[in-house]
Write an enzyme that holds these catalytic residues in place. Structure first.
Site, PDB file in Angstrom:
ATOM      1  CG  ASP A 313     -23.240  31.879  14.528  1.00  0.00           C
ATOM      2  OD1 ASP A 313     -21.909  31.875  13.998  1.00  0.00           O
ATOM      3  OD2 ASP A 313     -24.072  31.803  13.925  1.00  0.00           O
TER       4      ASP A 313
HETATM    5  C1  BGC Z   1     -23.198  33.205  10.771  1.00  0.00           C
HETATM    6  C2  BGC Z   1     -22.546  31.196  10.386  1.00  0.00           C
HETATM    7  C3  BGC Z   1     -21.159  31.537  10.031  1.00  0.00           C
HETATM    8  C4  BGC Z   1     -20.028  31.236  11.091  1.00  0.00           C
HETATM    9  C5  BGC Z   1     -19.062  31.177  10.600  1.00  0.00           C
HETATM   10  C6  BGC Z   1     -21.117  33.505  11.599  1.00  0.00           C
HETATM   11  O1  BGC Z   1     -21.350  34.705  11.757  1.00  0.00           O
HETATM   12  O2  BGC Z   1     -23.569  33.531  11.480  1.00  0.00           O
HETATM   13  O3  BGC Z   1     -23.820  31.275   9.403  1.00  0.00           O
HETATM   14  O4  BGC Z   1     -21.105  30.092   9.702  1.00  0.00           O
HETATM   15  O5  BGC Z   1     -20.222  32.684  11.290  1.00  0.00           O
HETATM   16  O6  BGC Z   1     -18.217  32.179   9.572  1.00  0.00           O
END
Ligand code: BGC
Length: 763
Positions: A313
């Site tokens: 993430d």
């Molecule tokens: C979120 C994810 C997301 C990723 C990309 C993260 O901060 O937790 O769910 O897919 O960002 O934007």
């Protein structure tokens, strides 16, 4: 008692035997062709190029200005392209800046990067573009947005999830984007957690069914291969149950709970062919999701046989240092994560991760075989996404943002609306009613859409689609402007001016109060308490002094405490975050053009201190008088009313003893006993009467949504097998024990018909 193979043992064995399973979008022949290509590409790559494939950066890292520059345009920066794409051979780019680019801008940006990659940087491997299309391809201006996942789950209609998957993939492809960071398969058992609405709720089966329908629609669209795109299931695993209720925090989940409740949706997703997985940014039992080798390599890759890439993430390698404190610096963090099984890092600001991994391999701290495994998985995803194929010349994607797609979103919004209370048949409204409308969600498109709508936070008004209707506008259209009055709230107090409140409350026959939450996700969506805020509580209370015909409409992404509001409201509707067609859908529910039939996909607590899932133990229900009446949520999982009435009768089960691996046929007669047509969701639960580990009160086994005209009846048929009677024992094995079981069937939790049977492991 029998011991059976865990579902993932079966999958693993199957995958191993045929080296490439037949499920998901790819046939065996196509798969082995893909595997040959992977080998040949991998053999041609330098170590640096391989590590470049493992590096994922944000789009703005390639654009002029700072990473977080707040502009309404994006312009590629040649120097940054030279470094990140040219030198580091970064293999994937994700998301965008602070505004939603048009389809044309997306095409221009991504094509320019791709062109630079293949021509100037002479890289044979196309760049993969990832995006959070979590309720439609919402980051492209003019695209179709759907209800958020929690609302979709309230429809209990998997066909709608499939449609949402298909349309999302179609519109992503129209924007030249090929990889979606969705669906969210987290089990949400903690309503303080702000991303509750991004899930399909608390139940493993409902989440699995909705999730796999979405995955199939997205990856195997009936529109054709060039309109399909790979998904990324997230956030593996345990993200939805943080101990302190905060985003990205630690969850305490015993292994048997993790396997029984949190794993099944991911397992089902893999069976449905999901092509990638994103990790949990928080921790489980103190071990950060990005450092947990047992879960990533042991469980996901080895036991479940998952063959796609596992991605981090946002900036989660560096969080292993500064947030989780399991690594001494970023390089140490990269070592821990890659050895744990991470294949791609969403860095996303620069290519620091690539430098660190290169050093680690050269120093012998990460074996090159681990890098090869990661790159194989990434190449597999790119090949399966069709990135290497000749780009089609300007496919017209004529349905992008079309009225046809908007109708699908409208239908999903209608079916996701849950009628929770309808005392004295206050609903539907009559065309003669004088209707007062107020509340902070009444005249706001943002309140319908929630976060992840054109922007990350979703609160900017300037990106709203002008042709969509707020609840107020839709009501005015439906009931006529003269009959609908809007009571404005003051910016300072969140309440109307007292004299206005009194005057219009007295004028109205009925008052519709639209309550909402702030639009937010991730950390900004964390809240301190479940109680709805004071101003909104006061608004309802003050109006109730002058008018007793209150209908409260809840535009909220999780259960909030509405105990006092419930007492003074004759009607209550949970609309959740229904998306841009939600205004229209709600007006049509108010007028009975559409008869609501949604059911709650979570248990709604009545008190802040009581957090329930329906799958709890009987000991949890002991009350203060030592009776068994302690489970009193505001509304139960699976609850929802209609303008008509239904009965569900568990007619028969084929036999009273189920032996070994036999199956049991169950027939439920559902009848519309009211005077209008409507939807009913027939839910089938099992209750194990005695087990060696205290059994759950009940477990959802299956469900079916039916549509019946007034007076009509239908026979619904279910089959259950001994697998479905299993639970996880203290060693982590799925077992079914001899003994009595109860089957419960019905459309509402308080109104279930039941039959008992005996299960015997062998003859
Ligand atoms: C979120 C994810 C997301 C990723 C990309 C993260 O901060 O937790 O769910 O897919 O960002 O934007």
């Amino acid at each position: 008692m029998i011991r059976t193979l865990k579902p993932y043992h079966i999958i693993f064995t199957f995958l191993f035997l045929i080296s490439g399973c037949n499920n998901g979008p790819f046939a065996i022949k196509e798969r082995s062709e893909i595997e040959r290509k992977i080998d040949s590409i991998l053999n041609s790559l330098t170590l640096e190029e391989k590590i470049g494939q493992m590096t994922n950066i944000g789009m703005t890292a390639l654009c002029k200005g700072d990473f977080w520059t707040n502009t309404d345009s994006l312009e590629l920066d040649t120097a940054k392209l030279r470094t990140l794409i040219g030198k580091y051979k970064v293999g994937s780019v994700q998301n965008k800046g602070m505004y939603p680019p048009s389809r044309e801008e997306w095409n221009n940006l991504t094509r320019a990067i791709q062109h630079y990659n293949t021509n100037d940087a002479k890289n044979k491997i196309p760049v993969l573009f990832g995006i959070d299309a979590v309720h439609g391809a919402h980051y492209t201006a003019g695209s179709t947005m759907f209800p958020h996942q929690l609302a979709l789950a309230a429809s209990w209609n998997t066909e709608l999830a499939k449609q949402a998957g298909e349309v999302t993939a179609y519109e992503l492809r129209a924007s030249n984007l090929a990889w979606n960071y969705a669906p969210c398969l987290d089990i949400a058992s903690e309503p303080l957690w702000g991303r509750f609405y991004e899930t399909f709720g608390e139940d493993p089966l409902l989440t699995s069914e909705m999730g796999t329908a979405f995955i199939r629609g997205h990856q195997e669209s009936h529109y054709g291969k060039e309109y399909s795109a790979p998904v990324c299931m997230k956030h593996f695993i345990g993200y939805g149950s943080p101990q302190n209720g905060k985003d990205r925090a630690n969850a305490i989940i015993p292994m048997n709970y993790l396997l029984a409740y949190h794993l099944p949706p991911f397992e089902a997703g893999i069976q449905a062919g999901a092509q990638s997985v994103m990790l949990n940014s928080g921790a489980v039992n103190g071990i950060p999701g990005h450092a947990n080798k047992n879960l990533i390599t042991g469980l996901l890759k080895e036991k479940l046989g998952f063959r796609g890439p596992v991605i981090s993430d946002w900036a989660d390698i560096e969080k292993l240092v500064g947030v989780h404190r399991v690594a001494k610096d970023k390089k140490d963090a990269a070592r821990i994560a890659v050895l744990a099984g991470l294949d791609m890092c969403m860095v996303p600001y620069d290519a620091g991760f690539a430098d660190d991994v290169l050093d680690l391999v050269k120093e012998g701290q990460i074996p090159e075989s681990r890098i090869d495994d990661a790159v194989r998985r990434i190449l597999r995803l790119k090949l399966e996404a069709g990135l290497f194929e000749q780009e089609k010349k300007d496919p017209d994607y004529k349905d992008f943002g079309s009225a046809r797609f908007a109708e699908m979103s409208y239908n999903a919004a209608c079916q996701s609306i849950v009628l929770l209370k309808n005392e004295e048949q206050i609903l539907p409204l009559s065309y003669n009613d004088k209707i007062l409308v107020c509340g902070k969600a009444a005249n706001s498109l943002n309140a319908l859409n929630g976060a992840w709508s054109r922007t990350w936070g979703g609160s900017e008004k300037k990106y709203n689609d002008e042709n969509k209707l707020t609840i107020l506008e839709a009501l005015q259209n439906e009931f006529g402007e003269a009959n609908v009055h809007y009571l404005e709230l003051s910016q300072e107090t969140g309440l109307p001016r007292p004299l206005e409140l009194e005057k219009w409350s007295k004028w109205a026959d009925k008052v519709l109060i639209c309550l909402g939450e702030k639009q937010a996700t991730e950390k900004p969506s964390d809240i301190h308490e479940l109680a709805i805020d004071e101003a909104q509580n006061k608004l309802v209370e003050k109006i109730s002094r002058f008018n007793r015909n209150i209908i409260s409409v809840l535009l909220i992404g999780r259960p909030r405490i509405v105990r006092d509001i419930e007492k003074v409201s004759k009607g209550i509707i949970m609309a959740c975050l229904p998306g841009p067609e939600g205004g229209r859908a709600l007006a049509d529910v108010m007028s009975a053009r559409f008869n609501p039939g949604g059911k709650l996909p979570f248990t709604w607590p009545g008190y802040s201190g009581e957090k329930w899932t329906y799958y709890h133990k009987q000991a949890d229900e002991v009350d203060e008088n030592f009776g068994m009446n302690g489970f009193n949520p505001q509304w139960e999982f699976g609850y929802g009313l209609s303008y008509t009435s239904f009965t569900s009768e568990l007619l028969s089960i084929e036999k009273d003893t189920l032996i070994g691996n036999d199956s049991l046929n169950i027939r439920v007669k559902v009848t519309n006993t009211g005077s209008v047509s409507g939807h009913e969701v027939v839910q089938l639960y099992i209750s194990d009467r005695v087990a060696s580990i205290s059994p759950d009160m009940k477990k959802l086994l299956a469900f079916k949504k039916v549509f019946l005209k007034a007076g009509e009846e239908q026979m619904v048929h279910f089959v259950i097998t001994s697998n479905q009677l299993q639970f996880i024992d203290s060693k982590g094995d799925w077992i079914a024990e001899d003994g009595d079981f109860q089957i419960l069937a019905g459309g509402n939790p308080k109104d279930m018909s039941s039959i008992n049977f005996y299960y015997k492991n062998s003859k």
